[in-house]
Enzyme design. Sequence first.
Site, PDB file in Angstrom:
ATOM      1  N   GLY A 108       0.846  -1.204  -0.017  1.00 40.08           N
ATOM      2  CA  GLY A 108      -0.085  -0.176  -0.022  1.00 40.08           C
ATOM      3  C   GLY A 108       0.913   1.132   0.005  1.00 40.08           C
TER       4      GLY A 108
ATOM      5  N   TYR B  55     -13.807  -3.414   9.891  1.00 41.67           N
ATOM      6  CA  TYR B  55     -12.700  -2.720   9.865  1.00 41.67           C
ATOM      7  C   TYR B  55     -11.951  -3.095  11.389  1.00 41.67           C
ATOM      8  CZ  TYR B  55      -9.044   0.948   9.520  1.00 41.67           C
ATOM      9  OH  TYR B  55      -8.031   1.626   9.393  1.00 41.67           O
TER      10      TYR B  55
HETATM   11  P1  NAP Z   1      -4.869   5.266   1.893  1.00 41.55           P
HETATM   12  O1  NAP Z   1      -4.471   6.648   1.919  1.00 41.55           O
HETATM   13  O2  NAP Z   1      -6.305   4.869   1.456  1.00 41.55           O
HETATM   14  O3  NAP Z   1      -3.590   4.331   1.196  1.00 41.55           O
HETATM   15  C1  NAP Z   1      -3.939   2.965   0.961  1.00 41.55           C
HETATM   16  C2  NAP Z   1      -3.169   2.308  -0.207  1.00 41.55           C
HETATM   17  O4  NAP Z   1      -3.232   0.918  -0.075  1.00 41.55           O
HETATM   18  C3  NAP Z   1      -3.462   2.883  -1.371  1.00 41.55           C
HETATM   19  O5  NAP Z   1      -2.153   3.160  -2.129  1.00 41.55           O
HETATM   20  C4  NAP Z   1      -4.189   1.745  -2.044  1.00 41.55           C
HETATM   21  O6  NAP Z   1      -4.290   1.613  -3.484  1.00 41.55           O
HETATM   22  C5  NAP Z   1      -3.551   0.571  -1.330  1.00 41.55           C
HETATM   23  N1  NAP Z   1      -4.253  -0.685  -1.406  1.00 41.55           N
HETATM   24  C6  NAP Z   1      -5.697  -0.759  -1.354  1.00 41.55           C
HETATM   25  N2  NAP Z   1      -6.208  -1.994  -1.471  1.00 41.55           N
HETATM   26  C7  NAP Z   1      -4.919  -2.669  -1.715  1.00 41.55           C
HETATM   27  C8  NAP Z   1      -4.605  -4.093  -1.890  1.00 41.55           C
HETATM   28  N3  NAP Z   1      -5.605  -5.033  -1.828  1.00 41.55           N
HETATM   29  N4  NAP Z   1      -3.225  -4.411  -2.320  1.00 41.55           N
HETATM   30  C9  NAP Z   1      -2.289  -3.525  -2.139  1.00 41.55           C
HETATM   31  N5  NAP Z   1      -2.698  -2.195  -2.027  1.00 41.55           N
HETATM   32  C10 NAP Z   1      -3.843  -1.897  -1.657  1.00 41.55           C
HETATM   33  O7  NAP Z   1      -4.787   4.857   3.180  1.00 41.55           O
HETATM   34  P2  NAP Z   1      -4.021   5.087   4.670  1.00 41.55           P
HETATM   35  O8  NAP Z   1      -4.861   5.992   5.268  1.00 41.55           O
HETATM   36  O9  NAP Z   1      -2.533   5.540   4.266  1.00 41.55           O
HETATM   37  O10 NAP Z   1      -3.942   4.068   5.474  1.00 41.55           O
HETATM   38  C11 NAP Z   1      -2.813   3.001   5.602  1.00 41.55           C
HETATM   39  C12 NAP Z   1      -2.867   1.934   6.359  1.00 41.55           C
HETATM   40  O11 NAP Z   1      -3.054   2.626   7.942  1.00 41.55           O
HETATM   41  C13 NAP Z   1      -4.206   0.893   6.249  1.00 41.55           C
HETATM   42  O12 NAP Z   1      -4.061  -0.217   6.739  1.00 41.55           O
HETATM   43  C14 NAP Z   1      -5.195   1.793   7.304  1.00 41.55           C
HETATM   44  O13 NAP Z   1      -6.198   0.708   7.724  1.00 41.55           O
HETATM   45  C15 NAP Z   1      -4.313   2.147   8.440  1.00 41.55           C
HETATM   46  N6  NAP Z   1      -4.999   3.114   9.337  1.00 41.55           N
HETATM   47  C16 NAP Z   1      -4.891   4.403   8.783  1.00 41.55           C
HETATM   48  C17 NAP Z   1      -5.400   5.399   9.670  1.00 41.55           C
HETATM   49  C18 NAP Z   1      -5.914   6.805   9.202  1.00 41.55           C
HETATM   50  O14 NAP Z   1      -6.161   7.553   9.983  1.00 41.55           O
HETATM   51  N7  NAP Z   1      -5.392   7.327   7.937  1.00 41.55           N
HETATM   52  C19 NAP Z   1      -5.748   5.146  11.053  1.00 41.55           C
HETATM   53  C20 NAP Z   1      -5.544   3.946  11.390  1.00 41.55           C
HETATM   54  C21 NAP Z   1      -5.021   2.663  10.619  1.00 41.55           C
HETATM   55  P3  NAP Z   1      -5.484   2.469  -4.243  1.00 41.55           P
HETATM   56  O15 NAP Z   1      -4.914   3.933  -4.365  1.00 41.55           O
HETATM   57  O16 NAP Z   1      -5.666   1.726  -5.428  1.00 41.55           O
HETATM   58  O17 NAP Z   1      -6.873   2.483  -3.346  1.00 41.55           O
END
Ligand code: NAP
Length: 244
Positions: A14, A152
């Site tokens: 990701g 989630y």
């Molecule tokens: P994000 O901005 O949505 O980025 C997620 C990335 O993962 C995107 O590039 C996405 O590609 C890619 N992805 C989605 N499905 C995938 C798959 N099946 N295989 C490989 N790559 C995939 O999310 P983020 O906020 O950076 O979150 C990153 C991690 O932190 C996640 O696990 C999330 O649950 C966790 N998290 C985030 C927060 C927060 O506040 N943001 C809080 C707690 C935990 P696409 O662009 O094609 O969708």
Amino acid sequence: MSASLEGKIAIVTGAGRGIGEGIARKLGAEGATVACADVNTEDAGRVAQACGHPAYAVRLDVSRASECDSVVQATVDRHGRLDVLVNNAGINRDAMLHKMTDEQWDQVISVDLTGVFFMARAASRGMRSQGSGRIVNISSASWMGNVGQANYAAAKAGVIGLSRTAARELARSQVTVNAICPGFIDTAMTRGIPQQIREAQLARIPLGRAGQPADVAALVAFLASDEAGYITGEVINVGGGYVL
Ligand code: NAP
């Protein structure tokens, strides 16, 4: 916190944007060679370029076991080993429990939990043989329960159980496994939250601001380093005091 990763070989899932991008850039800045793995190869390519040589992009859908096996194998074939795996890829498909569809449940479990299992399983094979390795899994503060996130929260709680079990199993091979629980980090994922809920969540943060990907990446880099070799099975919040 200094954490040189000079010469380490890392995979970040990701990595195309958000927290994964921040992690890939930080590991690259610390000297690691980073495979930026994402379903979106265009984004992953942009991040790899920003990391500078020798980072590179690989296509990976973590919900597919064969792709996970191939990406790990290709990394080991190319570099002779894999030192660091960061399981960051994640999605959310929020809905109240009584309205949640089978599809919403399955999609989130497949990517956020089963994807971590597929990648950790694949990486652990080589790490066991080489007698070293770091696995860092990105869970979430939501693992403790959050309205509208039954899928989630279940997946992210599962990641903690998986991480702690893998930590016990892999300790004898000097492979550490830790989980990080970000709170509210400013990325596309949280920008999609309705304004009123977003403001309420921000108001709950004692440090008074949303986190940035770099806040999470700093801890990942430390846990990935040699200096963190005696830390395993931990679940660490990066949330500005969100869960106090
Ligand atoms: P994000 O901005 O949505 O980025 C997620 C990335 O993962 C995107 O590039 C996405 O590609 C890619 N992805 C989605 N499905 C995938 C798959 N099946 N295989 C490989 N790559 C995939 O999310 P983020 O906020 O950076 O979150 C990153 C991690 O932190 C996640 O696990 C999330 O649950 C966790 N998290 C985030 C927060 C927060 O506040 N943001 C809080 C707690 C935990 P696409 O662009 O094609 O969708």
